[in-house]
Design a protein around this motif. Structure first.
Motif, mmCIF file in Angstrom:
data_model
loop_
_atom_site.group_PDB
_atom_site.id
_atom_site.type_symbol
_atom_site.label_atom_id
_atom_site.label_comp_id
_atom_site.label_asym_id
_atom_site.label_seq_id
_atom_site.Cartn_x
_atom_site.Cartn_y
_atom_site.Cartn_z
ATOM 1 N N ARG A 62 0.841 -1.195 0.000
ATOM 2 C CA ARG A 62 0.000 0.000 0.000
ATOM 3 C C ARG A 62 0.877 1.247 0.000
ATOM 4 O O ARG A 62 2.043 1.196 0.397
ATOM 5 N N LYS A 63 0.337 2.320 -0.441
ATOM 6 C CA LYS A 63 1.084 3.569 -0.580
ATOM 7 C C LYS A 63 1.731 3.988 0.735
ATOM 8 O O LYS A 63 1.062 4.121 1.761
ATOM 9 N N GLY A 64 3.058 4.170 0.718
ATOM 10 C CA GLY A 64 3.782 4.679 1.874
ATOM 11 C C GLY A 64 3.800 3.751 3.066
ATOM 12 O O GLY A 64 4.054 4.194 4.181
ATOM 13 N N ASN A 65 3.543 2.451 2.860
ATOM 14 C CA ASN A 65 3.461 1.522 3.989
ATOM 15 C C ASN A 65 4.648 0.567 3.954
ATOM 16 O O ASN A 65 4.622 -0.462 3.270
ATOM 17 N N CYS A 66 5.700 0.861 4.712
ATOM 18 C CA CYS A 66 6.921 0.052 4.689
ATOM 19 C C CYS A 66 6.699 -1.335 5.268
ATOM 20 O O CYS A 66 7.377 -2.299 4.890
ATOM 21 N N TRP A 67 5.719 -1.464 6.179
ATOM 22 C CA TRP A 67 5.521 -2.753 6.845
ATOM 23 C C TRP A 67 4.932 -3.809 5.915
ATOM 24 O O TRP A 67 4.992 -5.003 6.207
ATOM 25 N N ASP A 68 4.376 -3.395 4.788
ATOM 26 C CA ASP A 68 3.852 -4.363 3.829
ATOM 27 C C ASP A 68 4.970 -5.136 3.128
ATOM 28 O O ASP A 68 4.702 -6.130 2.454
ATOM 29 N N ASN A 69 6.200 -4.666 3.264
ATOM 30 C CA ASN A 69 7.353 -5.365 2.695
ATOM 31 C C ASN A 69 8.438 -5.510 3.765
ATOM 32 O O ASN A 69 9.626 -5.355 3.497
ATOM 33 N N ALA A 70 7.998 -5.813 4.985
ATOM 34 C CA ALA A 70 8.894 -5.822 6.145
ATOM 35 C C ALA A 70 10.093 -6.764 6.019
ATOM 36 O O ALA A 70 11.205 -6.391 6.416
ATOM 37 N N PRO A 71 9.951 -7.991 5.491
ATOM 38 C CA PRO A 71 11.130 -8.869 5.412
ATOM 39 C C PRO A 71 12.268 -8.283 4.582
ATOM 40 O O PRO A 71 13.433 -8.384 4.958
ATOM 41 N N MET A 72 11.936 -7.658 3.455
ATOM 42 C CA MET A 72 12.989 -7.073 2.633
ATOM 43 C C MET A 72 13.572 -5.827 3.273
ATOM 44 O O MET A 72 14.786 -5.585 3.219
ATOM 45 N N GLU A 73 12.725 -5.014 3.906
ATOM 46 C CA GLU A 73 13.224 -3.843 4.616
ATOM 47 C C GLU A 73 14.181 -4.271 5.723
ATOM 48 O O GLU A 73 15.227 -3.649 5.955
ATOM 49 N N SER A 74 13.832 -5.346 6.423
ATOM 50 C CA SER A 74 14.683 -5.858 7.489
ATOM 51 C C SER A 74 16.011 -6.345 6.932
ATOM 52 O O SER A 74 17.074 -6.091 7.519
ATOM 53 N N PHE A 75 15.982 -7.025 5.789
ATOM 54 C CA PHE A 75 17.224 -7.502 5.182
ATOM 55 C C PHE A 75 18.144 -6.333 4.836
ATOM 56 O O PHE A 75 19.344 -6.356 5.133
#
Length: 210
Positions: free
Chosen positions: A140-153
């Motif tokens: 969703r727009k501006g929602n980093c948690w929707d892709n949390a595994p990659m952000e964490s990596f």
């Protein structure tokens, strides 16, 4: 801490922290994500098929991808990675996503999740996904948690490698990233989502059990 336990040394977070403090050391910590809000027109936006369900019952059924920029001396190095959510293994990393398809046996229906970056909304990218039988999914727009595994990596990559090394050339950075992903992260680094074993070990164990 999990590495010490695996070697037979019982310990806790506070115990390790106390040892670090006495030695004048401290753990490397990442930086918080910051996302700006904007109202640019969005074309080719796919539905969010994951809805933060980051569990996969089999390999090559749910991938997530993202792009980060790494400052190397006097320029930005552009890094794109692809993660299989089944084991959190990085199955592709490059200036494009084609490597992942060469390394994995992919069946039609694979969900490939990303943010809404212009690269992932390009017609060329969407056509490529369609030819491979992939189903695009977007946060969703501006929602980093929707892709949390990659952000964490990306966060761990920068904390454990990039910030500590301060690479002076693109060649050195690429060599370091290769060793981090292919040697350390995929084969050695323990991951909580895998019961504290590496992605490679998790896939090996589940293949034997199947």
């Amino acid at each position: 801490m999990q590495e010490l336990k695996a070697l037979g040394f019982p310990c806790s977070v506070n115990y390790v922290a106390d040892i670090l403090r006495k030695q004048g050391l401290k753990a490397r910590n990442g930086k918080a994500f910051r996302y700006s809000q904007h109202s640019l027109e969005m074309n080719n936006v796919a539905d969010n098929l994951l809805w933060r369900n980051f569990k996969a019952a089999e390999p090559n059924t749910k991938w997530t991808t993202d792009i980060t920029y790494i400052w190397v001396k006097n320029r930005w190095l552009y890094l794109a990675t692809v993660m299989d959510l089944y084991s959190r293994s990085i199955v592709g990393w490059s200036l494009d996503t084609s490597m992942a398809f060469k390394r994995r046996n992919v069946c039609a229906g694979l969900v490939i999740h990303s943010d809404r970056g212009v690269q992932y909304r390009s017609q060329r990218y969407l056509d490529f996904m369609a030819r491979k039988g992939g189903r695009p999914s977007m946060s969703r727009k501006g929602n980093c948690w929707d892709n949390a595994p990659m952000e964490s990596f990306f966060s761990r990559l920068k904390v454990e490698l990039i910030y500590a090394e301060q690479y002076e050339s693109i060649e050195d950075a690429k060599s370091g990233i290769f060793e981090y992903i292919e040697v350390f992260y995929n084969r050695v680094r323990r991951h909580s989502a895998n019961g504290y074993v590496s992605p490679a070990e998790f896939e090996r164990m589940t293949a034997i059990a199947a």
